[in-house]
Design a protein around this motif. Structure first.
Motif, PDB file in Angstrom:
ATOM      1  N   LEU A  74      34.923  28.501  23.089  1.00  0.00           N
ATOM      2  CA  LEU A  74      33.178  28.744  22.798  1.00  0.00           C
ATOM      3  C   LEU A  74      32.619  27.516  23.196  1.00  0.00           C
ATOM      4  O   LEU A  74      33.041  26.221  22.973  1.00  0.00           O
ATOM      5  N   ASP A  75      31.372  27.852  23.901  1.00  0.00           N
ATOM      6  CA  ASP A  75      30.446  26.651  24.198  1.00  0.00           C
ATOM      7  C   ASP A  75      29.143  27.623  24.345  1.00  0.00           C
ATOM      8  O   ASP A  75      29.167  28.896  24.803  1.00  0.00           O
ATOM      9  N   MET A  76      27.886  27.089  23.992  1.00  0.00           N
ATOM     10  CA  MET A  76      26.836  27.580  23.820  1.00  0.00           C
ATOM     11  C   MET A  76      26.150  27.667  25.367  1.00  0.00           C
ATOM     12  O   MET A  76      25.383  28.339  25.612  1.00  0.00           O
ATOM     13  N   ALA A  77      26.956  26.925  26.483  1.00  0.00           N
ATOM     14  CA  ALA A  77      26.338  27.052  27.623  1.00  0.00           C
ATOM     15  C   ALA A  77      27.336  28.126  28.478  1.00  0.00           C
ATOM     16  O   ALA A  77      28.225  27.854  28.760  1.00  0.00           O
ATOM     17  N   LYS A  78      26.690  29.442  28.609  1.00  0.00           N
ATOM     18  CA  LYS A  78      27.291  30.365  29.365  1.00  0.00           C
ATOM     19  C   LYS A  78      27.719  30.018  30.803  1.00  0.00           C
ATOM     20  O   LYS A  78      28.534  30.447  31.417  1.00  0.00           O
ATOM     21  N   VAL A 105      43.721  24.041  17.213  1.00  0.00           N
ATOM     22  CA  VAL A 105      42.211  24.015  17.355  1.00  0.00           C
ATOM     23  C   VAL A 105      42.106  22.660  18.005  1.00  0.00           C
ATOM     24  O   VAL A 105      42.299  21.656  17.640  1.00  0.00           O
ATOM     25  N   ILE A 106      41.202  22.706  19.165  1.00  0.00           N
ATOM     26  CA  ILE A 106      40.757  21.534  19.976  1.00  0.00           C
ATOM     27  C   ILE A 106      39.126  21.370  19.524  1.00  0.00           C
ATOM     28  O   ILE A 106      38.525  22.315  19.970  1.00  0.00           O
ATOM     29  N   ILE A 107      38.876  20.249  19.317  1.00  0.00           N
ATOM     30  CA  ILE A 107      37.209  19.784  18.902  1.00  0.00           C
ATOM     31  C   ILE A 107      36.953  18.841  19.675  1.00  0.00           C
ATOM     32  O   ILE A 107      37.606  17.594  19.717  1.00  0.00           O
ATOM     33  N   ASP A 108      36.194  19.120  20.875  1.00  0.00           N
ATOM     34  CA  ASP A 108      35.659  17.998  21.722  1.00  0.00           C
ATOM     35  C   ASP A 108      34.415  18.217  22.019  1.00  0.00           C
ATOM     36  O   ASP A 108      33.846  18.622  23.132  1.00  0.00           O
ATOM     37  N   VAL A 144      45.213  29.604  20.701  1.00  0.00           N
ATOM     38  CA  VAL A 144      44.224  28.082  20.744  1.00  0.00           C
ATOM     39  C   VAL A 144      43.023  28.520  20.593  1.00  0.00           C
ATOM     40  O   VAL A 144      42.471  29.655  21.226  1.00  0.00           O
ATOM     41  N   LEU A 145      42.386  27.769  19.827  1.00  0.00           N
ATOM     42  CA  LEU A 145      40.682  27.742  19.776  1.00  0.00           C
ATOM     43  C   LEU A 145      40.188  26.650  20.431  1.00  0.00           C
ATOM     44  O   LEU A 145      40.654  25.366  19.963  1.00  0.00           O
ATOM     45  N   ASN A 146      39.426  26.716  21.407  1.00  0.00           N
ATOM     46  CA  ASN A 146      38.878  25.401  22.008  1.00  0.00           C
ATOM     47  C   ASN A 146      37.356  25.499  21.934  1.00  0.00           C
ATOM     48  O   ASN A 146      36.412  26.067  22.414  1.00  0.00           O
ATOM     49  N   LEU A 147      36.996  24.567  20.863  1.00  0.00           N
ATOM     50  CA  LEU A 147      35.619  24.521  20.535  1.00  0.00           C
ATOM     51  C   LEU A 147      34.975  23.286  21.508  1.00  0.00           C
ATOM     52  O   LEU A 147      35.410  22.304  21.935  1.00  0.00           O
ATOM     53  N   PHE A 148      33.498  23.619  21.918  1.00  0.00           N
ATOM     54  CA  PHE A 148      32.739  22.951  22.898  1.00  0.00           C
ATOM     55  C   PHE A 148      33.605  22.789  24.110  1.00  0.00           C
ATOM     56  O   PHE A 148      33.768  21.922  24.616  1.00  0.00           O
ATOM     57  N   ALA A 149      33.931  24.238  24.845  1.00  0.00           N
ATOM     58  CA  ALA A 149      34.895  24.201  25.617  1.00  0.00           C
ATOM     59  C   ALA A 149      34.374  23.653  27.014  1.00  0.00           C
ATOM     60  O   ALA A 149      35.329  23.380  27.824  1.00  0.00           O
TER      61      ALA A 149
END
Length: 316
Positions: A178-182, A225-228, A153-158
């Motif tokens: 993946l999310d830019m906010a660590k 793939v989840i895009i949220d 599973v790929l979780n974008l904007f996690a």
């Protein structure tokens, strides 16, 4: 304009729904769906552990706040409040600087562990607008849990990895978040730990998506793939402009027969925005269905509510 005379209806609905929640976190009043005249800018969430959080999204007249405070105090003395073990009632002013929160009854904890679909998530209270879990995605997380068995599973904007927690609980082989906010990903790691998950199955990539396609692709291909995404994130993502960049990449990210859960949370963007762009940019992905939203998020216009669309990568 919010009306003090509508507040008894607010408390009637809350009373009815609180009795159904048990210890699970749940929206118990959703005025923003415009189904309750005079209450369009107020919501209420039951967080469990005796905590009720009210939120106001647009400044009202002083008379409204006076009536709300009076009726909150009266409600805190009700039989229902005592029966459910109520302890704390707060009001978050989402329209004011810093989304300030005032506690009207009891003491507001800084953090709380909430339960949804028998899974545990840690929330921050009173600090910022978003506490760590978007409750309107409850059925989306349940769908992922039900469909994750054996999948990569790929979780974008996690964000805080709610989908990831659901996927691992549902038997996913691997989840890449993946999310830019660590800091959000750190909370996601905590959420997995709260549920005793095997973290060797979970990756956390603290990167800006459009600069990280290589890293994302390296861990693929994916079965789901989840895009949220957010509707707008300054300097990194504008939904109406940038969603297309993700859809174009799907054929190289998703295995044949794999699935995509594509989400839009802007009330101004119609479901056809996604179905039309997918047909144009990734035509191998067939629209299957739109997931239902939780019934407690009733909306006068379903196209204004959260949109969660399921697509399948058809086998050639």
């Amino acid at each position: 304009m919010m009306s003090p005379s509508s507040l008894p209806r607010f408390f009637d609905v809350i009373t009815e729904r609180l009795l159904e929640c048990g210890d699970e976190v749940r929206r118990v009043f959703h005025g923003r769906g415009r189904c309750y005249e005079g209450l369009e800018q107020i919501t209420a969430d039951w967080l469990g552990q005796g905590v009720l959080q009210i939120a106001i999204f647009k400044e009202a007249e002083p008379e409204f706040y006076e009536a709300l405070n009076t009726q909150v105090l009266a409600f805190s003395q009700s039989d229902v409040w005592k029966r459910i073990g109520g302890k704390t009632i707060s009001v978050q002013h989402r329209d004011r600087e810093g989304a300030m929160t005032e506690t009207l009854v009891g003491d507001m904890p800084v953090q709380i562990n909430v339960v949804e679909n028998s899974l545990t998530y840690k929330l921050d209270l009173g600090k910022r607008q978003n506490n760590g879990l978007f409750l309107d995605m409850r059925l989306g997380r349940q769908w992922v849990k039900d469909h994750a068995e054996g999948k990569r599973v790929l979780n974008l904007f996690a964000y805080t990895c709610g989908f990831s927690v659901a996927a691992i609980e549902g038997g996913a082989e691997k989840v890449v978040n993946l999310d830019m906010a660590k800091s959000s990903l750190s909370r996601g790691r905590e959420n997995h730990q709260l549920n005793q998950h095997d973290l060797s199955k979970v990756s956390f990539l603290g990167h800006e998506l459009f600069k990280s396609w290589g890293k994302v692709k390296k861990s693929g291909p994916y079965d789901l793939v989840i895009i949220d995404p957010p509707s707008f994130q300054k300097g990194s993502f504008a939904l109406t402009k940038d969603y297309a960049k993700i859809l174009r990449r799907l054929p190289e990210l998703v295995v044949e027969g794999g699935e995509v859960l594509a989400c839009v949370n802007s009330p101004d963007v119609l479901p056809s925005f996604l179905t039309d762009q997918m047909a144009e940019l990734a035509p191998a992905f067939v629209f299957e269905s739109r997931l239902e939203n939780p019934p407690e998020f009733e909306d006068i216009d379903t196209d204004s509510a959260l949109k969660v669309l399921h697509f399948t990568h058809k086998v050639q």
